[in-house]
Design an enzyme around this catalytic site. Structure first.
Site, PDB file in Angstrom:
ATOM      1  N   GLY A 125       0.852  -1.283   0.114  1.00 41.45           N
ATOM      2  CA  GLY A 125      -0.051   0.034  -0.117  1.00 41.45           C
ATOM      3  C   GLY A 125       0.860   1.393  -0.303  1.00 41.45           C
ATOM      4  N   HIS A 181       2.206   4.307  -5.193  1.00 38.07           N
ATOM      5  CA  HIS A 181       2.958   5.466  -5.926  1.00 38.07           C
ATOM      6  C   HIS A 181       3.059   5.104  -7.406  1.00 38.07           C
ATOM      7  CE1 HIS A 181       6.392   2.990  -5.160  1.00 38.07           C
ATOM      8  NE2 HIS A 181       6.437   3.033  -4.305  1.00 38.07           N
ATOM      9  N   HIS A 199       4.241   1.328  -8.077  1.00 38.15           N
ATOM     10  CA  HIS A 199       3.288   0.342  -8.186  1.00 38.15           C
ATOM     11  C   HIS A 199       2.271   0.359  -9.401  1.00 38.15           C
ATOM     12  CE1 HIS A 199       3.793   1.182  -3.426  1.00 38.15           C
ATOM     13  NE2 HIS A 199       4.086  -0.123  -3.677  1.00 38.15           N
ATOM     14  N   GLY A 251       8.839  -5.305  -9.000  1.00 44.24           N
ATOM     15  CA  GLY A 251       9.826  -4.249  -9.203  1.00 44.24           C
ATOM     16  C   GLY A 251      11.245  -4.598  -8.963  1.00 44.24           C
ATOM     17  N   ASP A 285      13.424  -3.524  -5.512  1.00 49.03           N
ATOM     18  CA  ASP A 285      13.738  -4.534  -4.735  1.00 49.03           C
ATOM     19  C   ASP A 285      14.447  -5.822  -5.122  1.00 49.03           C
ATOM     20  OD1 ASP A 285      12.308  -3.385  -2.000  1.00 49.03           O
ATOM     21  OD2 ASP A 285      10.894  -3.421  -3.828  1.00 49.03           O
TER      22      ASP A 285
HETATM   23  P1  AMP Z   1       6.035  -2.526  -1.724  1.00 44.40           P
HETATM   24  O1  AMP Z   1       4.705  -1.935  -1.555  1.00 44.40           O
HETATM   25  O2  AMP Z   1       7.067  -1.660  -1.105  1.00 44.40           O
HETATM   26  O3  AMP Z   1       6.234  -3.836  -0.920  1.00 44.40           O
HETATM   27  O4  AMP Z   1       6.274  -2.965  -3.119  1.00 44.40           O
HETATM   28  C1  AMP Z   1       5.213  -3.641  -4.003  1.00 44.40           C
HETATM   29  C2  AMP Z   1       6.140  -3.918  -5.172  1.00 44.40           C
HETATM   30  O5  AMP Z   1       6.252  -2.654  -5.816  1.00 44.40           O
HETATM   31  C3  AMP Z   1       7.297  -4.714  -5.283  1.00 44.40           C
HETATM   32  O6  AMP Z   1       7.560  -5.564  -6.114  1.00 44.40           O
HETATM   33  C4  AMP Z   1       8.244  -3.623  -5.459  1.00 44.40           C
HETATM   34  O7  AMP Z   1       9.398  -3.837  -5.909  1.00 44.40           O
HETATM   35  C5  AMP Z   1       7.713  -2.547  -6.232  1.00 44.40           C
HETATM   36  N1  AMP Z   1       8.106  -1.315  -6.293  1.00 44.40           N
HETATM   37  C6  AMP Z   1       8.408  -0.381  -5.308  1.00 44.40           C
HETATM   38  N2  AMP Z   1       8.796   0.685  -5.604  1.00 44.40           N
HETATM   39  C7  AMP Z   1       8.947   0.617  -7.032  1.00 44.40           C
HETATM   40  C8  AMP Z   1       9.500   1.616  -7.793  1.00 44.40           C
HETATM   41  N3  AMP Z   1      10.203   2.679  -7.445  1.00 44.40           N
HETATM   42  N4  AMP Z   1       9.731   1.067  -9.069  1.00 44.40           N
HETATM   43  C9  AMP Z   1       9.312  -0.120  -9.289  1.00 44.40           C
HETATM   44  N5  AMP Z   1       8.591  -1.024  -8.622  1.00 44.40           N
HETATM   45  C10 AMP Z   1       8.603  -0.633  -7.501  1.00 44.40           C
END
Ligand code: AMP
Length: 278
Positions: A29, A32, A35, A147, A150
């Site tokens: 959540g 941005h 996501h 993404g 990570d």
């Molecule tokens: P999170 O909500 O941070 O757990 O991220 C969810 C997914 O979004 C994961 O696969 C992240 O690697 C991806 N993600 C987060 N930030 C970015 C970004 N700046 N660019 C691309 N993918 C992202």
């Protein structure tokens, strides 16, 4: 968009639509553009786009990081509607961990869980593997969108899919950045505007190392970058050069090897990570 809170309900719905190709985007959540890019990709390649929002307590080794994790659920729902998401899975903790969050199943992630983020955040990747094992078995997607921000997490989930014999294919998406160069992250919301601008220095220094990699050694460039970042108030957790495939650390640049720079810093009490492929 249909919102499901119960695993049994989403499973039932999905079993009635078994013929549709499922693309799945797991998130925590505070959505941005990073996501959003994953959701768009999923929309191009699947019949059903499923997003989950679940802040997984098991992957936070730092309690205060978990407690301060931003939540913007109304805005997230609006954004997902605009992106034509078909399904949002929004479970509560007891839905995912009905028997509590004690670690009951360990995954053999090998050395992947001991280096870099794994070394700095003990237990983090077991927590990631645990929640993804549960979510992937509920949703059973053909395609999973992750993404490259990570980078190590993608490797861990790839390993998990192999270990558990799940048929899901991973699509990796490039890092989406703010105009300053800062990699987008939900945690960026915890920085004020000027710090957010300054945090563009993280990427600028990775770029600096990459741009000079034919002229100087990694250790020389690393020292310059670390000095610049520390001078600007960043506390360096790690800044390493590694083999892109194995994540084994490398002392210096090498021809014919796919390499990656990976960095983690603390800035105004927020932990930020980034990477740049060479
Ligand atoms: P999170 O909500 O941070 O757990 O991220 C969810 C997914 O979004 C994961 O696969 C992240 O690697 C991806 N993600 C987060 N930030 C970015 C970004 N700046 N660019 C691309 N993918 C992202």
């Amino acid at each position: 968009m249909i919102i499901f809170k119960k695993s049994s309900d989403i499973k039932k719905y999905l079993s009635l639509h078994a013929e549709k190709k499922r693309g799945y985007v797991p998130t925590m959540g505070a959505l941005h553009d990073g996501h959003a890019s994953l959701v768009r990709l999923a929309g191009q390649e699947n019949d059903l786009v499923i997003v989950s929002i679940f802040v997984n307590p098991l992957q936070f080794n730092d309690r205060s990081d978990y407690e301060k994790y931003p939540s913007t659920i109304d805005r997230d729902i609006e954004l997902l509607e605009q992106l034509h998401t078909d399904i949002l899975f929004l479970p509560e903790e007891k839905e995912i961990y009905p028997e509590g969050d004690a670690v009951s199943k360990m995954f053999n992630l090998g050395n992947l869980e001991n280096v870099l983020e794994g070394a700095s955040r003990p237990g983090h990747f077991q927590g990631v593997a645990r929640v993804m094992d549960i979510l992937l078995k509920i949703i059973q997607p053909e395609n999973l969108y992750l993404g490259r921000k990570d980078f190590q997490q993608v490797k861990v989930i790839q390993k998990l899919i192999g270990l558990e014999g799940l048929g899901t294919k991973i699509t990796e998406a490039p890092i989406i950045r703010e105009t300053s160069g800062l990699a987008m992250s939900s945690r960026n919301q915890r920085l004020d505007d000027s710090s957010r601008l300054e945090a563009g220095l993280i990427f600028k220094n990775l770029q600096y190392i990459k741009d000079h990699s034919l002229e100087k050694s990694f250790s020389e460039l690393r020292e310059v970058a670390i000095n610049k970042l520390e001078h600007a108030g960043f506390e360096i957790d790690y800044l390493v050069l590694a083999n892109q495939n194995t994540l084994a650390e490398m002392d210096d640049f090498a021809r014919g090897v796919a390499m990656i720079l990976l960095i983690a810093v603390h800035f105004h009490n927020v932990r930020l990570i980034d990477n740049l492929e060479l």
